[in-house]
Design a protein around this motif. Structure first.
Motif, PDB file in Angstrom:
ATOM      1  N   PHE A   1      -9.138  -0.864   5.061  1.00  0.00           N
ATOM      2  CA  PHE A   1      -8.271  -0.694   3.894  1.00  0.00           C
ATOM      3  C   PHE A   1      -9.029  -1.010   2.606  1.00  0.00           C
ATOM      4  O   PHE A   1      -8.930  -0.272   1.613  1.00  0.00           O
TER       5      PHE A   1
ATOM      6  N   TYR B   1      -0.368  10.004   4.023  1.00  0.00           N
ATOM      7  CA  TYR B   1      -0.577   8.580   4.312  1.00  0.00           C
ATOM      8  C   TYR B   1       0.340   8.136   5.447  1.00  0.00           C
ATOM      9  O   TYR B   1      -0.090   7.462   6.395  1.00  0.00           O
TER      10      TYR B   1
ATOM     11  N   GLN C   1      -6.619   4.596   3.751  1.00  0.00           N
ATOM     12  CA  GLN C   1      -5.949   3.329   3.456  1.00  0.00           C
ATOM     13  C   GLN C   1      -4.866   2.994   4.479  1.00  0.00           C
ATOM     14  O   GLN C   1      -4.459   1.835   4.603  1.00  0.00           O
TER      15      GLN C   1
ATOM     16  N   SER D   1      -9.942   1.762  -0.300  1.00  0.00           N
ATOM     17  CA  SER D   1      -9.407   1.506  -1.641  1.00  0.00           C
ATOM     18  C   SER D   1     -10.495   1.696  -2.692  1.00  0.00           C
ATOM     19  O   SER D   1     -10.262   2.279  -3.760  1.00  0.00           O
TER      20      SER D   1
ATOM     21  N   ALA E   1       0.817  -1.216   0.000  1.00  0.00           N
ATOM     22  CA  ALA E   1       0.000   0.000   0.000  1.00  0.00           C
ATOM     23  C   ALA E   1       0.843   1.256   0.000  1.00  0.00           C
ATOM     24  O   ALA E   1       0.381   2.328  -0.393  1.00  0.00           O
TER      25      ALA E   1
ATOM     26  N   ARG F   1      -7.093   8.078   0.462  1.00  0.00           N
ATOM     27  CA  ARG F   1      -5.732   7.550   0.532  1.00  0.00           C
ATOM     28  C   ARG F   1      -5.247   7.548   1.973  1.00  0.00           C
ATOM     29  O   ARG F   1      -4.591   6.592   2.411  1.00  0.00           O
TER      30      ARG F   1
ATOM     31  N   CYS G   1     -11.241   5.352  -3.207  1.00  0.00           N
ATOM     32  CA  CYS G   1     -10.229   5.972  -4.072  1.00  0.00           C
ATOM     33  C   CYS G   1     -10.597   5.811  -5.546  1.00  0.00           C
ATOM     34  O   CYS G   1     -10.412   6.730  -6.358  1.00  0.00           O
TER      35      CYS G   1
END
Length: 405
Positions: free
Chosen positions: A91, A60, A114, A95, A31, A111, A98
């Motif tokens: 997660f 992130y 995540q 995702s 990731a 993001r 996104c």
């Protein structure tokens, strides 16, 4: 536990199989860098500057650092298994968001979400320390991270290839699918390894000062953080260096971003074989010297005006090799300072490392321009490598003073 525990694969009544721990750590690494070759394409899609889209790297990492501070005590209280499952599920959810983000702001927020997958990195290490003693834990962490070293080596290549074939959104579809498969594997295999603390969550957080007052914890944590800092600053600046300064395509940027992982795989293999025999402090010292040495030579080449893509990315294998020697050994060391706080120590140590990495990634991204070339990034890397050497030297000096060396 002194004796090797019985482990049955896909049987959650026993401790997790090593393959599950490798996957958990590997998806966390995946990731982090699989999407990097797509940064210019995402900036173009959302009609924002590269600098704005590059913020997805430090933001992130920053959220990951915060999560790690929280996740350690939470997992010490409620167990590794439920915390891991929630982290993987989030997660997958972010995702998918996104993929369908209507604008850059929603994408950046998703993001950041995540970063919940950081639970895989933190708690796979904590689970190993739950099961094994210090030097054996270093070997086990070495083998786990040697296996996951293939991920950061292959991930940017795969991300670049997916981008060129199907567009940048395919990378985030891949994140969602891989996350779902990881959730199912963890659900079936990961038995609980943490012993119930019997304390409230507030009491768990109140034990942070016990770690913060321990000089050995700081020595191991800072040696890991500074060594890793060279890699995280690379993540923040290398996509710009590769695409804008050297004119590489997303596919070749992905190939080059995998360079540190070659050395990382070798370093973790050496750790897995030698940590119990050589001892963690000597392994950390060797890794710190290799990290600093490789970066210094690379910097000198650029200062002499002879820098090329091959020299810039090639010498990053020394950063990977150094990290492969430092990270598993320093992690085993900081987890062993207070074994009853393994989850807390893993989370706090990881947060310091990732938080510093976020700052360095942001700094590298902000300083690089077409006029500056790669030199600002390289100076940052050399400075952090020197910090790692100073940290482990302080551990040696303290142990010699106390008669422990």
């Amino acid at each position: 536990m002194q004796n090797k525990p019985q482990v049955l694969f896909l049987d959650r009544s026993t401790p997790p199989h090593i393959s599950t721990l490798i996957v958990l750590a590997g998806v966390s690494a995946l990731a982090m860098n699989m999407f990097l070759p797509s940064l210019p394409q995402m900036a173009e899609h959302f009609d924002v500057t590269y600098a704005f889209m590059q913020l997805t790297v430090p933001l992130y990492l920053g959220v990951s650092a915060v999560i790690q501070v929280i996740i350690g005590p939470v997992s010490d209280k409620f167990g590794r298994r439920p915390v891991l499952l929630w982290g993987i599920a989030l997660f997958v959810l972010f995702s998918l968001i996104c993929v369908y983000a209507p604008n850059a702001e929603v994408f950046v927020f998703s993001r950041m979400g995540q970063a919940a997958i950081a639970t895989g990195m933190v708690l796979s290490r904590a689970a190993i320390r739950d099961i094994y003693e210090q030097d054996q834990a270093a070997s086990m962490i070495g083998f786990v991270t040697m296996g996951m070293a293939l991920v950061p080596m292959i991930a940017p290549i795969a991300g670049g290839a997916l981008d060129q074939l199907f567009g940048w959104k395919s990378v985030f579809w891949a994140f969602a699918i891989i996350g779902l498969l990881t959730f199912l594997m963890t659900w079936r295999d990961l038995g609980e390894t943490a012993q119930s603390s019997g304390k409230t969550l507030v009491e768990q957080f109140k034990e942070y000062p016990e770690l913060l007052r321990a000089p050995r914890f700081w020595g191991y944590t800072l040696s890991a953080a500074f060594c890793a800092g060279a890699f995280f600053s690379f993540l923040g600046g290398a996509p710009f260096v590769g695409s804008e300064l050297f004119g590489l395509t997303p596919f070749w940027v992905g190939i080059c971003l995998g360079a540190p992982a070659i050395g990382y795989a070798i370093g973790n293999g050496v750790t897995g074989r030698l940590a119990q025999r050589v001892g963690i402090n000597r392994m950390i010292m060797a890794g710190s010297i290799i990290n600093a040495g490789g970066l210094t030579v690379s910097l000198v080449i650029f200062l002499l005006g002879a820098g090329t893509p091959l020299s810039f990315f090639g010498f990053m294998t020394f950063v990977g090799l150094g990290n492969g020697l430092v990270m598993p050994n320093a992690t085993a060391g900081l987890l062993s300072v207070r074994p009853h706080l393994a989850g807390t120590a893993s989370g706090l140590g990881g947060a310091i490392m990732i938080g510093g990495g976020a700052a360095l990634a942001a700094l590298a991204g902000s300083l690089l321009t077409l006029e500056s070339g790669a030199l600002p990034l390289m100076w940052i890397q050399v400075a952090t490598a020197a910090g790692g050497l100073i940290a482990i030297i302080s551990v040696f000096r303290r142990e010699r003073r106390l008669g422990l060396a």
